[in-house]
Design an enzyme around this catalytic site. Structure first.
Site, PDB file in Angstrom:
ATOM      1  CD  GLU A 191      -3.031  -1.064   2.232  1.00 55.53           C
ATOM      2  OE1 GLU A 191      -2.767  -0.484   3.299  1.00 55.53           O
ATOM      3  OE2 GLU A 191      -4.133  -1.605   2.013  1.00 55.53           O
ATOM      4  CD  GLU A 202      -3.595  -6.188   2.647  1.00 56.46           C
ATOM      5  OE1 GLU A 202      -4.429  -5.519   3.286  1.00 56.46           O
ATOM      6  OE2 GLU A 202      -2.384  -5.960   2.681  1.00 56.46           O
TER       7      GLU A 202
HETATM    8  C1  BG6 Z   1      -4.314  -2.987   4.847  1.00 56.89           C
HETATM    9  C2  BG6 Z   1      -2.955  -3.391   5.316  1.00 56.89           C
HETATM   10  O1  BG6 Z   1      -4.413  -1.611   4.947  1.00 56.89           O
HETATM   11  O2  BG6 Z   1      -5.430  -3.393   5.560  1.00 56.89           O
HETATM   12  C3  BG6 Z   1      -2.920  -4.533   6.321  1.00 56.89           C
HETATM   13  O3  BG6 Z   1      -2.106  -3.708   4.243  1.00 56.89           O
HETATM   14  C4  BG6 Z   1      -4.087  -4.377   7.272  1.00 56.89           C
HETATM   15  O4  BG6 Z   1      -1.662  -4.540   6.940  1.00 56.89           O
HETATM   16  C5  BG6 Z   1      -5.372  -4.474   6.471  1.00 56.89           C
HETATM   17  O5  BG6 Z   1      -4.080  -5.264   8.326  1.00 56.89           O
HETATM   18  C6  BG6 Z   1      -6.632  -4.429   7.303  1.00 56.89           C
HETATM   19  O6  BG6 Z   1      -6.640  -3.295   8.102  1.00 56.89           O
HETATM   20  P1  BG6 Z   1      -6.832  -3.375   9.671  1.00 56.89           P
HETATM   21  O7  BG6 Z   1      -6.555  -2.029  10.139  1.00 56.89           O
HETATM   22  O8  BG6 Z   1      -8.221  -3.808   9.889  1.00 56.89           O
HETATM   23  O9  BG6 Z   1      -5.837  -4.386  10.147  1.00 56.89           O
END
Ligand code: BG6
Length: 478
Positions: free
Chosen positions: A186, A375
């Site tokens: 990201e 993701e």
């Molecule tokens: C993304 C990141 O922004 O979202 C991850 O690459 C992160 O590292 C994921 O864990 C989910 O966000 P969060 O804040 O719910 O863990």
């Protein structure tokens, strides 16, 4: 997964602290803080996303604070058990990051830490044993702290050399074991404060622009170097993709939306096309930001375009020039307005499967390069019931709808989609809040925010469901 959210073992076998290791535990209501000492001996803890630390700040770990990355979910000791579970689900790939400061403890060393290298050898061997191909992020919010304390991390171009030393070492060492690489997780989170993505203790636009340029140069150099090391290597970038819709059809909202979408496009434009887009250069000119882009650097960017584009996708947001009527919404490091057509998760992230199809379509249309969704998921408060069962229907529904959306993007719209790795395949520490109880995994990890739990792993309902999805290559989603 990301090493800092999964591994723990933050100071084991010679590992040095990374930017993530000085960030405290927060919650939905309470921000995460970054800790440091100033020359007068005072210890400070400032909010991570708005951090603007004084020049004399020395970042570090202090006894009175709780840092969730230090133990995380103990993947450092339990990776074999976890990979066996991934294999049982039928994983063909496993996305993880190498913790840079396990390999170069401060980032400044000339020689790598053998114990750190050995650890990832073991992890990759374990994956390959089951036919799982590692998909490796080189930098997932894990800039070695030594680089920040020594020269301000990515604001200094010497960090490019430090990063290239690291890329060269891991590229050579894992040649034949790893073929799929991502450069910076990201990379566009830099626009939401410098700490998380780059270990830069500032929100100053000039510093952010320079850190961004240095990461873009480093990313381009990494693409070239990994290709030289092994012609089979495929190297992608990684964008936190936040789709914005105009809140209304008011032309001013359309323009507001266009501006917001550029926060997705900018870094990706450079990494996929090989040059800074005109809208960004004009913005810098207007704001008096000087990134001093030399001809040699332009050539580096031109030569180092990525083989494929990867992104995270969780939610969508609405953009408006201004609105008194609409409520604001929160989300994955971004702000916008609530969409009345969408429901949101317990953390306020608006759930929108169609937005994923749209994201894939516009991304593919813009770059004509293969894509990966690396993701995707929803954080929920799962309950461990008697008999160690967890009924996480919300995960199943979220993933099912998003998989259908990918199917449409592939089969109706013709998008070339290479892969899909949901976030996170196992429960881990939340990046934005530092909590444990915001859970994404197919596998429940028995650690709680109050420090209780032994870290035992339990299969959730989604575990068996996803196993069926993989076995049927997405045909059986029931
Ligand atoms: C993304 C990141 O922004 O979202 C991850 O690459 C992160 O590292 C994921 O864990 C989910 O966000 P969060 O804040 O719910 O863990």
């Amino acid at each position: 997964v990301a090493a800092n959210q999964y591994e723990g073992g933050w100071d084991v076998d010679g590992k040095g602290p990374s930017a993530a290791d000085v960030v405290t535990r927060g919650s939905r209501e309470k921000a995460r803080y970054v800790t440091y000492r100033t020359a007068d001996g005072q210890i400070h803890a400032d909010e991570m996303f708005t951090l603007n630390a004084p020049e004399d700040a020395v970042f570090g770990v202090f006894e009175e604070y709780d840092y969730p990355s230090h133990e995380a979910v103990d993947g450092f000791h339990r990776y074999k058990e976890d990979i066996a579970l991934f294999a049982e689900m039928g994983f063909k790939t496993y996305r993880l990051s190498i913790n840079w400061s396990r390999i170069f403890p401060t980032g400044l060393e000339e020689e790598p830490n053998e114990a750190g290298l050995q650890f990832y050898d073991n992890v990759f061997d374990e994956c390959l044993k089951y036919g799982i191909k590692p998909l490796v992020t080189l930098s997932h919010y894990e800039t070695p702290l030594g680089l920040t304390n020594e020269w301000g991390s990515w604001t200094d171009e010497r960090t490019i050399d430090a990063f290239m030393r690291y890329v060269n070492v891991v590229g050579e060492r894992y040649k034949g074991k790893v073929e799929y690489w991502l450069t910076f997780n990201e990379i566009n989170t830099l626009d939401h404060g410098g700490w998380m993505g780059a270990g830069v203790p500032s929100t100053d636009p000039q510093k952010i622009a320079v850190a961004g340029k240095n990461q873009l140069i480093a990313s381009a150099k990494a693409v070239e170097l990994l290709h030289q090391i092994d012609a089979n290597n495929k190297v992608g970038n990684m964008i936190g993709f936040m789709v914005y819709y105009p809140l209304t059809c008011n032309p001013d909202d359309i323009m507001a939306c266009w501006k917001e979408m550029n926060t997705n496009w900018f870094y990706c434009d450079v990494q996929a096309r090989g040059y800074y887009p005109a809208y960004k250069l004009k913005e810098y000119e207007r704001e008096g930001i000087d990134i001093r882009l030399s001809e040699e650097e332009k050539e580096t960017l031109r030569k180092g375009t990525v083989d494929f584009i990867s992104f995270s996708y969780y939610m969508t947001n609405c953009a408006a020039e201004k609105s008194d009527a609409a409520e604001s919404s929160i989300g994955n490091m971004s702000m916008g307005f609530k969409n009345p057509y969408l429901k949101a998760s317990d953390w306020g992230w608006q759930i929108d499967p169609t937005g994923l199809r749209y994201a894939l379509d516009i991304m593919y249309d813009r770059y004509q390069k293969p894509l990966m969704v690396v993701e995707n998921g929803v954080g929920t408060q799962d309950i461990l019931e008697e008999g160690n069962v967890i009924h996480d229907q919300a995960h199943i529904e979220y993933l099912r709808d998003h998989i259908k959306a990918m199917d449409d993007a592939i089969n109706i719209d013709g998008v070339e989609l290479w892969g899909y790795t949901p976030w996170g395949c196992i429960d881990l520490v939340s990046a934005s809040t530092g909590e444990m109880h915001k859970r994404y995994g197919f596998i429940y990890v028995d650690y709680q925010d109050d420090g209780t739990g032994e870290g035992a792993r339990h299969k959730k309902d989604s575990f068996d469901w996803y196993k069926k999805v993989i076995a049927s290559n997405g045909e059986d989603l029931d």
